[in-house]
Design a protein around this motif. Sequence first.
Motif, PDB file in Angstrom:
ATOM      1  N   ARG B 600     106.971 -15.845  64.658  1.00 39.06           N
ATOM      2  CA  ARG B 600     106.501 -15.539  66.103  1.00 39.06           C
ATOM      3  C   ARG B 600     104.913 -16.027  66.343  1.00 39.06           C
ATOM      4  O   ARG B 600     104.502 -15.895  67.263  1.00 39.06           O
ATOM      5  N   GLY B 601     104.509 -17.081  65.153  1.00 37.20           N
ATOM      6  CA  GLY B 601     102.997 -17.616  65.473  1.00 37.20           C
ATOM      7  C   GLY B 601     102.025 -16.413  65.587  1.00 37.20           C
ATOM      8  O   GLY B 601     101.326 -16.625  66.118  1.00 37.20           O
ATOM      9  N   VAL B 602     102.187 -15.714  64.645  1.00 40.91           N
ATOM     10  CA  VAL B 602     101.175 -14.489  64.607  1.00 40.91           C
ATOM     11  C   VAL B 602     100.254 -14.553  63.037  1.00 40.91           C
ATOM     12  O   VAL B 602     100.882 -14.718  62.297  1.00 40.91           O
ATOM     13  N   GLU B 603      99.028 -14.466  63.231  1.00 34.33           N
ATOM     14  CA  GLU B 603      98.430 -14.519  62.038  1.00 34.33           C
ATOM     15  C   GLU B 603      97.639 -13.181  61.954  1.00 34.33           C
ATOM     16  O   GLU B 603      97.619 -12.342  63.093  1.00 34.33           O
ATOM     17  N   VAL B 604      97.044 -12.975  60.813  1.00 30.66           N
ATOM     18  CA  VAL B 604      96.325 -11.718  60.531  1.00 30.66           C
ATOM     19  C   VAL B 604      95.057 -11.332  61.714  1.00 30.66           C
ATOM     20  O   VAL B 604      94.386 -12.551  61.990  1.00 30.66           O
ATOM     21  N   GLY B 605      95.169 -10.152  62.362  1.00 31.21           N
ATOM     22  CA  GLY B 605      94.309 -10.217  63.413  1.00 31.21           C
ATOM     23  C   GLY B 605      95.100 -10.203  64.720  1.00 31.21           C
ATOM     24  O   GLY B 605      94.369  -9.490  65.594  1.00 31.21           O
ATOM     25  N   ASP B 606      95.942 -11.029  64.620  1.00 34.35           N
ATOM     26  CA  ASP B 606      96.720 -11.101  65.903  1.00 34.35           C
ATOM     27  C   ASP B 606      97.377  -9.907  66.245  1.00 34.35           C
ATOM     28  O   ASP B 606      97.865  -9.132  65.707  1.00 34.35           O
ATOM     29  N   ARG B 607      98.000 -10.183  67.580  1.00 33.46           N
ATOM     30  CA  ARG B 607      98.687  -8.764  68.243  1.00 33.46           C
ATOM     31  C   ARG B 607     100.191  -9.213  67.681  1.00 33.46           C
ATOM     32  O   ARG B 607     100.966 -10.512  68.324  1.00 33.46           O
ATOM     33  N   LEU B 608     100.957  -8.313  67.160  1.00 33.17           N
ATOM     34  CA  LEU B 608     102.520  -8.721  67.075  1.00 33.17           C
ATOM     35  C   LEU B 608     103.292  -7.648  68.015  1.00 33.17           C
ATOM     36  O   LEU B 608     103.106  -6.311  67.965  1.00 33.17           O
ATOM     37  N   ARG B 609     104.139  -8.265  68.771  1.00 39.63           N
ATOM     38  CA  ARG B 609     104.814  -7.405  69.885  1.00 39.63           C
ATOM     39  C   ARG B 609     106.274  -7.108  69.203  1.00 39.63           C
ATOM     40  O   ARG B 609     107.109  -8.182  68.800  1.00 39.63           O
ATOM     41  N   LEU B 610     106.486  -6.103  69.132  1.00 36.53           N
ATOM     42  CA  LEU B 610     108.018  -5.533  68.523  1.00 36.53           C
ATOM     43  C   LEU B 610     108.693  -4.906  69.819  1.00 36.53           C
ATOM     44  O   LEU B 610     108.090  -3.866  70.567  1.00 36.53           O
ATOM     45  N   PRO B 611     110.075  -5.247  69.900  1.00 35.13           N
ATOM     46  CA  PRO B 611     110.845  -4.623  71.089  1.00 35.13           C
ATOM     47  C   PRO B 611     111.345  -3.293  70.278  1.00 35.13           C
ATOM     48  O   PRO B 611     112.392  -3.306  69.629  1.00 35.13           O
ATOM     49  N   THR B 612     110.720  -2.232  70.470  1.00 29.04           N
ATOM     50  CA  THR B 612     111.069  -0.750  69.852  1.00 29.04           C
ATOM     51  C   THR B 612     112.050  -0.068  70.652  1.00 29.04           C
ATOM     52  O   THR B 612     112.380  -0.503  71.973  1.00 29.04           O
ATOM     53  N   PRO B 613     112.519   0.995  70.172  1.00 27.78           N
ATOM     54  CA  PRO B 613     113.494   1.763  70.858  1.00 27.78           C
ATOM     55  C   PRO B 613     113.153   2.413  71.989  1.00 27.78           C
ATOM     56  O   PRO B 613     113.241   2.877  73.115  1.00 27.78           O
TER      57      PRO B 613
END
Lengths: 236, 831
Positions: B600-613
């Motif tokens: 996802r191209g995410v590193e520590v401190g970055d925002r991780l977007r998750l498709p949750t219910p």
Amino acid sequence: MRLELREVVKRYRSGTETIRAVDRVSLTVAPGELVALYGPSGSGKTTLLLTAGAMLRPDSGAVLADDRVISALPESKAAAFRRDNIGFVLQSFHLMDSATIADNAAIKLVLAGMPPRRARRLVRPWLERLGLGERHAATPARLSTGERQRVAIARALANDPKILLADEPTGSLDADRSRDVLRLLRDLTRERALPAIVVTHDPEAAEVADRTLVLRDGRLTDAGTLPRPVGSGTGP
Amino acid sequence: MIRLAGLRIRALFGFYAARIRQHPVQEMLAGAGIAVGVALVYAVMVSSASITGSAARVVEGVAGHAQLQVTARSDQGFDQRLAAEIRALDGVEDAAPLLRSNVMLVGPDGSRSTQMVGVSPTLAALGGELGPILADGDALGTGLAVSEGVAESLGVASGGSVELRADGRARMVPLSVLSPEVGGALAGSGAVVTSLRLAQRYANRDRRVSQVLVQTISGRRPAVERELERLAGGFANVTGVDAELAALRQATKPNDQSTQLFAAIGVMVGWLISFNAMLFTVAERRRFVTALRLEGASPRQPLTILGFEALLLGVLASGFGLLLGELLVRLIFDDVPDYLAFAFPVGSGRDFQPSIVVLCFLGGVLAAGLDAFYRGQAESREEIAPRTGRFLLWTALAVVAATTVVAVAVPAVTIVGGITLAVAAMLVMPVAFRFAAGWLERVTGSTSRLNMLSVALMELRGPTTRGVALTAVAAVAVYGSVAIGGARDDIVRGLDSHTRQWLSNADLWVTTGGQDLMINSFTAPDLDRLRAAEAVAAVRVHRGGFLDIGDRRLWLIGRPVDSPTMIPASQMLDGDIEQATARLRAGGWATASAAFANERGVEVGDRLRLPTPTGARSFRLAATTLNFGWIPGAVTINNRDYADAVGTVAPSALEVDLAPGTSAEAGRQAVEAALGPASGLTVQTRAEREAQYYDFGREGIARLDQIAALLLLAAALAVACALAAAAWQRRPRLAALKIQGATRTQLWRAMLCEAGVLVAIGCTVGLTLGVYGHLLAGRFVRSATGFASPFTLQADELLLAGGFVAVVALAVSAIPGWFAAGASARASFSE
């Protein structure tokens, strides 16, 4: 040492038939005497040689070395007797392909419990006498047939045997080489006072032998049909 | 009449029949080698293909003509009214809702975690093979319908009752058995089927479904897909019906690759076995060819005879190998891995692929052809020249160096490196031979105690093609076992270490009881009552489930904020564990498997977007981790964030701390009493849960163990057979040594020494390169699976691999060796 066969009988079963490969053979070979044994294929020569060398136990009769019965020895003692007293020269040589000439010649000594390095040292004089001193580190694949036969002779003599037995020692050699080998065997026999039996088809053998015998259907007969028989083999 | 090179086919058969009569053992050994290779490859390919193949059959059989699906993002599902809305969409031909829920079945003979599938009558309209059957109320009965195998394992006959544990409750339900004819592919799987209505009741998901299959009108798919996206509104996934298969392939890929590498090594061993057998008759074949030429045969005729014989051998051996492989598949490789069954619709059904049969068959014939080609080229007892040996050694070193460079630069191709290292093991052999023989000769030269070893060394001084081929069998098998087995052991140790840390959070674990990742949620019991129990010091709520993102079926973990451990230290990669723990507790932060974060191209401190219910949610990345033993990867958040994101407060496990001085057993009884008799939950001590996890972790890589054991056994037996055949062939020379005074025991000991030296050289080379292969394979496994698997050398494992081959080979060859040593003196006159 004197080698003596007394009324030796050795039978084989072939299907339902019993064949007498050796039939009441009596023979005495004196120290330093070389006996050439002729005979057609299947006449029992090899059986006789194996029986004389304590490899086969006769069905009746006995084989004696200096009055000691060797034909009734149990297998392990017979093996030890062969190792210490008999030199066998075989037509097919049966040399170890990967081993050096010195190793091949020294195998009996190693089997007798001698450290390999010492055994190799001890066989060097034999190899030199047989013209192989320079090639002691070569493997049999690099030798001519005649040279391989000489390695087989060196192996037979390495343990300083008291009896010499040879099965077709010139069977794979040309005429010149055959003559050399036969003379070498005769010289060694006389020099070391060995009783020797040489099974052969080679007419040259009769020239070097002290006695010439013929085996037919398991029985020893005189050598009247041979080209130029020497000696006066009459059997027992 | 058909003729080849002027020879009648019948005559060619006659030549081969004569050869078999003359050399039955060698021919059998050659055939066995090819058969072993073919069998291993076939079994591995079929069993790998069957996992995804059986899943595909289930998906296709259920989905029929449906092209799209809407799937829930958690096991809570979504409102079933959505199915009606979907069916009403313009461009939708038909739609069928399903409810899939992980449950546990308990019968008199055993228990089983499985997936319960609730189907509606509308499924029949989709045209899938299984649709009409599954939608037929009569076939399903009035309770659960299971396959014959499942019913048997539970010990329940059709019409009987089974205890169903779902959503934390236990109840007895009637059971019917789907016959293979009725159930088709599904009958072979472990899944249980029931009507949608019953499934909703059993799973306590009233009016909820987890999946809607959608068949669109031809040409309307894009438009329907857009409409579905709108309806799903960010709380469900819209994908093609085969999306689950892609996720399954992603989850099984590293295991498949490792297994295939092992199979490739198995092929090499098989070929070497066959090659060895061929070498025994090289001299005789050359004499045969010469004799034929002298008799007036054309140059092509001997080649035709050899080629025909190779073809026949290849055909027979490959055919036998396929049968043997089929036997392996049925007897050993037929288990459905539970570690996949709770996450994917895998079945135990076979997936017959003609391409695999053809490939294995042709491979076997080709191997026989290669042997025959060599047989016409070389002299097996000829010594390999020292110069050639040195050249091969340098080539081997170059191969090892190139393998290292490539494996470091491109870890994904390490699998090829596994094969090139096996080739290097063979190339090293002539020099290893000379070195070992020379060294031993120096050691034994001055002593009379090791005379039989000295005699053996005389035979071994010069490496021959035959000797090298024989030792190569042992070397390659040991190499494969050590390299892959070592990597496998690293994984197991890593998983065990993770399990211990993970489960050390609590004294008791309360779960739905299945052998899974604690991803099955359940209606929480009365936690106050539980906490009030005298033996209980604390109860924490753990939450977890799967989240499909792209091809990954991610494990979403919701750790209790009051837990002493939020992330096991063994899983940490990038980030500070203290800080990450604090951030996770605070909320809004997540840790993610490094492979997923990188993707996802995410590193520590970055925002991780998750498709949750409950829609897309962002978390800041507190740390990157390994994947917690789940190949697709894991994301950890705290349990409150989890409840918000997934939209449920239902736990998937309860962590219970016991009051000081309370034994685990007393604690368990107290908790069970507090949960009440109707509870379908399982209370386990930490040790019990650990044991279950250890089994679970090992199950995923059990196939590697099975192949390693088979490979070692085949190699050991092959080496033993080759040694025995060599001893037998050498009888005239043994007889000659007897004439020179050797005893039978001496000859036997010399042969054992020779065999021991040969096997020891092979095993040593195999072990050495195996350790290096282990290093590279371990690196590959870590990058491919994301498992914590630190490189560890285990001397006992190494000795076991080498010792097994050596002991079996020596023990088995000792018997024919004894008979060969008893050769009659007459044999020395026979040549």
